[in-house]
Design a protein around this motif. Structure first.
Motif, PDB file in Angstrom:
ATOM      1  N   GLU A   1      -6.227   6.091   8.633  1.00 59.41           N
ATOM      2  CA  GLU A   1      -7.159   6.244   7.798  1.00 59.41           C
ATOM      3  C   GLU A   1      -8.195   6.307   8.301  1.00 59.41           C
ATOM      4  OE1 GLU A   1      -7.936   3.945   3.092  1.00 59.41           O
ATOM      5  OE2 GLU A   1      -6.362   4.552   3.959  1.00 59.41           O
TER       6      GLU A   1
ATOM      7  N   THR B   1      -2.880   9.248   2.753  1.00 56.73           N
ATOM      8  CA  THR B   1      -2.324   7.906   3.349  1.00 56.73           C
ATOM      9  C   THR B   1      -2.879   6.897   2.351  1.00 56.73           C
ATOM     10  OG1 THR B   1      -3.608   8.964   5.105  1.00 56.73           O
ATOM     11  CG2 THR B   1      -3.640   7.145   5.148  1.00 56.73           C
ATOM     12  N   ASP B   2      -3.218   6.497   1.824  1.00 59.73           N
ATOM     13  CA  ASP B   2      -3.469   4.954   0.589  1.00 59.73           C
ATOM     14  C   ASP B   2      -1.874   5.844  -0.086  1.00 59.73           C
ATOM     15  OD1 ASP B   2      -6.651   4.547   1.766  1.00 59.73           O
ATOM     16  OD2 ASP B   2      -7.201   5.743   0.177  1.00 59.73           O
TER      17      ASP B   2
ATOM     18  N   LEU C   1      -6.526  11.827   2.425  1.00 60.96           N
ATOM     19  CA  LEU C   1      -7.166  10.233   2.933  1.00 60.96           C
ATOM     20  C   LEU C   1      -6.287   9.450   1.194  1.00 60.96           C
ATOM     21  CD1 LEU C   1      -8.553   8.062   3.956  1.00 60.96           C
ATOM     22  CD2 LEU C   1     -10.698   8.489   1.617  1.00 60.96           C
TER      23      LEU C   1
END
Length: 314
Positions: A113, A71-72, A68
């Protein structure tokens, strides 16, 4: 009006308008946006560094958290620096190929996400509802497979977006009424009917978003049912606090993303500046909140960060 560069669309340059009607506030809007970006980068990089350095954190929850965080970082970096150049320096020009590249990263990593939110919800469900088999169900190899599936899904479903737009002729205004290269905003500039193209984009976003949101909600419903059955009231409140903060972040993501998607289909009377401002929120707020909610509020990560900074942990 004759077509403009219809034979060589890659040579075109578009102009990003920003937030229509709020151009005079761009400089001020850029300040909180920049602050959120800095927190997102520092927070997510810290999570990645801590989990990589501490072998005791190589658990399903933290491995999904690393996915995550990556991805962020990609999602926020593909939008924020370019957006701040627009807000602070008036850099509106963006090449057609650069626009399509940004579009691909935004849409595919937004989908990733959503997928990692679902994966983390399933991990929490297994950890709370079947704790004795948590590590045997979510082995490292299965976690890797889940991560690969989430990435492939995001790439596969949204690779057609830039390809479809690359084939269209453009003969209207080159002004994109947005802060970044959003699919619908660019498709509106084509000088042919793009109804089928728009329907494909909306259907993909709606199906993926709705299915992920429903499965995530079901996972947390089972989690809450198990939490309320805990014998200790203190343990119940602690689990509720943790799950509550997770749910808040997920709600922000899906509510703002859903608003943006359905405004394209049904919200013809929604003012453009409200639509675009909220469309920015699902790209900015989750990367900003995730390190705080999943990192700072997680005891193991918090303790390892303090140790790395030289603070004593009781």
């Amino acid at each position: 009006m004759p077509p403009v560069n219809m034979s060589r669309p890659s040579s075109m340059t578009f102009l990003l308008l920003g937030i229509p009607g709020l151009e005079h506030l761009h400089v001020w809007i850029g300040i909180p946006f920049c602050s959120m970006y800095v927190v997102a980068v520092v927070g997510n990089v810290t999570i990645l560094a801590v989990v990589r350095a501490e072998r005791s954190l190589h658990e399903p929850m933290f491995l999904f958290l690393c996915m995550l965080s990556i991805t962020d970082l990609v999602l926020s970096t593909s939008t924020l620096p370019r957006m701040l150049c627009l807000f602070w320096f008036g850099a509106r020009d963006i090449a057609f190929d650069a626009c399509l590249t940004q579009m691909f990263f935004i849409h595919s990593f937004t989908t990733m996400e959503s997928g990692f939110f679902l994966a983390m919800a399933i991990d929490r469900y297994v950890a709370i509802c079947d704790p004795l088999h948590h590590t045997t169900i979510l082995t490292h190899s299965r976690i890797i497979v889940i991560g690969i599936i989430v990435v492939i899904r995001g790439v596969a479903f949204f690779t057609p977006h830039p390809i479809l737009l690359k084939q269209l002729p453009y003969c209207r205004s080159r002004i994109i009424a947005h802060t970044y290269c959003e699919f619908m905003a660019v498709a509106k500039l084509a000088c042919m009917d793009t109804g089928s193209t728009k329907r494909y984009s909306l259907s993909m976003a709606s199906i993926i978003g709705a299915s992920d949101a429903i499965l995530t909600a079901v996972s947390y419903a089972f989690i809450l049912r198990s939490v309320f059955r805990l014998p200790s009231r203190e343990a119940s409140f602690k689990a509720l606090g943790t799950c509550g903060s997770h749910v808040c972040v997920i709600l922000v993501f899906y509510s703002t993303a859903g608003f943006s998607i359905f405004t394209h289909r049904f919200g013809k009377n929604v003012p453009a500046h409200i639509h675009i401002f909220i469309a920015n929120m699902y790209l900015l707020v989750p990367p900003f909140l995730n390190p705080i909610v999943y990192g700072v509020r997680t005891k193991k990560i918090r303790e390892n960060v303090f140790r790395a900074l030289g603070f004593k942990v009781a």
